[in-house]
Design a protein around this motif. Structure first.
Motif, PDB file in Angstrom:
ATOM      1  N   ASN A   5     105.671  16.780 -34.956  1.00 51.67           N
ATOM      2  CA  ASN A   5     105.207  15.506 -35.520  1.00 51.67           C
ATOM      3  C   ASN A   5     106.310  14.855 -36.352  1.00 51.67           C
ATOM      4  N   GLU A   7     106.223  11.236 -37.850  1.00 51.64           N
ATOM      5  CA  GLU A   7     105.351  10.954 -38.991  1.00 51.64           C
ATOM      6  C   GLU A   7     105.948  11.426 -40.313  1.00 51.64           C
ATOM      7  N   MET A  67      98.146  16.624 -40.075  1.00 49.33           N
ATOM      8  CA  MET A  67      97.561  16.127 -38.831  1.00 49.33           C
ATOM      9  C   MET A  67      97.760  17.091 -37.658  1.00 49.33           C
ATOM     10  N   THR A 124      93.333  11.240 -38.938  1.00 50.84           N
ATOM     11  CA  THR A 124      94.740  11.229 -39.360  1.00 50.84           C
ATOM     12  C   THR A 124      94.921  11.670 -40.814  1.00 50.84           C
TER      13      THR A 124
END
Length: 443
Positions: free
Chosen positions: A104, A107, A337, A353
């Motif tokens: 991820n 993010e 998440m 989220t």
């Protein structure tokens, strides 16, 4: 006689409290920040782009106004500088030690900047205190009255679902919740103003009733309704002072809450808890949400399946399991998440989220040290409230209650929403915190 309280009290003062506010005697450039900052609370009731445009204008005005030595001095003397810096430092250390999550990575930087939300408060704190603070409160009240009128217009099917008014027509998650919280805080601030200023009494009372009724019946947010009740209780306890009534009131409220809880559990389950599918009046929808919330809590505690209305309970349980794997250092920024989606496969909440809880989010990603840093900021705000409430200057102690209410709003809101994870919430609270905290110094 110089008692410890009076000496402590003297240190907590406004950076410019020694002289009366001089908003009108400054040059136009120097006065720009104090002209723009009071308008920003009104932007909170419109789409987020309007708010950010207002903040950008303020930053430009701050640069144009000059006087940077004085601004830096005010910032260095602010009681908020140290705890805000501590939270940023903790997030930097965790980011450096944990690194980016492989699954991820995109993010990571948005997640990192979410932990720097309080840094946006610092430029506001460089503004000198003065008459603009009272103007800002009145602008905020105007915004709440406007929001209440827009909710009423929507209930009468008079409001178009365009970009400007969409959050009043369609429930849009965090923005709609924020509108309710802002109205709750504004109504409570109005009650505080009513205690201090008795002029235009009838209009003040009507404004409070109008905003509060619109909030409870039309805004469709349980968090905001609960917050308004809690702020009213705080204000009432402050008004009564220390007496037997101070202890009796919470007991009466708890008894009433327990009675309502038992009554809601005795009722048959509603056909649906999805408000968007229900065609009913405001009061019926309010009752439906209350009954659904209580019955979902019961079902979850007994291990039964919960529907969309009780999804937060499922999120909290799974997030607690994630925290237990590494409670001290956390799993790293932007880790919640992917970890949650892995553990929640097949569940209706797998697409979430955020955990809808600031405390759980900080524990998951920054560990115990991150949560302590956040609590340190809120503890500083509460400590500042106490010091302000004992201050000799009327302008300072009158702002202590608004600061207390904002702190409670953030602490309560953080239990049901990730208010510092979302810029919609975070920047709004920074703007409001600027009203009581601007120019304040700890020594």
């Amino acid at each position: 006689m110089n008692t410890p309280d009076s000496m402590d009290n003297a240190r907590m003062s406004s950076a410019d409290a020694a002289v009366p506010p001089r908003d009108g005697t400054q040059g136009w450039r120097q006065a720009l920040p104090q002209q723009i900052l009071p308008v920003l609370p009104l932007t909170l009731f419109f789409p987020v782009g309007v708010m950010y445009f207002g903040v950008l204008l303020f930053y430009v005005a701050l640069l144009v106004s000059g006087g940077f030595v004085r601004k830096i001095q005010r910032l260095r003397q602010s009681p908020m500088l140290l705890p805000i810096s501590a939270l940023s430092l903790v997030s930097v250390v965790i980011a450096a030690s944990q690194g980016m999550p492989d699954d991820n990575a995109k993010e990571f930087w948005p997640g990192f900047w979410h932990y720097q939300t309080y840094l946006f408060l610092l430029p506001f704190l460089t503004v000198a205190p003065g008459a603009w603070q009272r103007r800002a409160m009145h602008v905020f009240f105007t915004g709440a009255l406007l929001a209440a009128s827009l909710f009423v217009a929507n209930a009468l099917h008079l409001l178009p679902a365009n970009t400007l008014f969409r959050s009043y027509v369609v429930y849009e998650g965090n923005k709609s919740i924020l509108l309710g919280i802002l109205m709750a805080v504004a109504a409570a601030w109005m009650l505080h103003e009513l205690r201090l200023h008795r002029d235009h009494l009838l209009w003040r009372v009507l404004a409070i009733v109008y905003v509060a009724a619109s909030l409870i019946l039309l805004a469709k947010t349980r968090t905001a309704s609960l917050l308004f009740v809690l702020l009213c209780v705080i204000l009432l306890l402050r008004q009564m002072g220390w007496s037997w009534r101070t202890f009796a009131l919470p007991l009466v409220l708890l008894a009433a809450l327990f009675g309502g809880w038992k009554y809601a559990l005795s009722l048959p389950p509603p056909p649906t808890c999805e408000i968007r599918l229900v065609q009913a009046g405001p009061w019926e929808i309010f009752k439906l949400r209350s009954i659904c919330t209580i019955q979902q809590l019961r079902d979850f505690s007994q291990g039964r399946k919960v529907n969309e209305d009780g999804m937060r309970l499922e999120i909290y349980r799974i997030t607690a399991d994630i925290i237990a794997d590494d409670p001290w250092a956390g799993h790293g920024i932007a880790s919640w998440m992917p970890l949650y989606q892995e553990k929640a496969k097949g569940l209706s909440s797998a697409t979430m989220t955020t955990p809808h809880n600031d405390y759980l989010l900080y524990l998951t990603e920054l560990g115990v040290f991150g949560l302590l840093a956040l609590l340190g900021i809120w503890a500083t705000q509460l400590w500042t409230v106490r010091r302000m409430s004992l201050h000799e200057h009327t302008r300072v102690w009158e702002l202590s209650m608004p600061l207390l209410m904002l702190t409670v709003a953030m602490m309560l809101g953080g239990m049901f929403n990730a208010i510092l994870r979302d810029g919609v919430f975070g920047m709004a609270f920074m703007i409001l915190l600027a009203i009581p905290l601007a120019g304040l110094r700890s020594e």
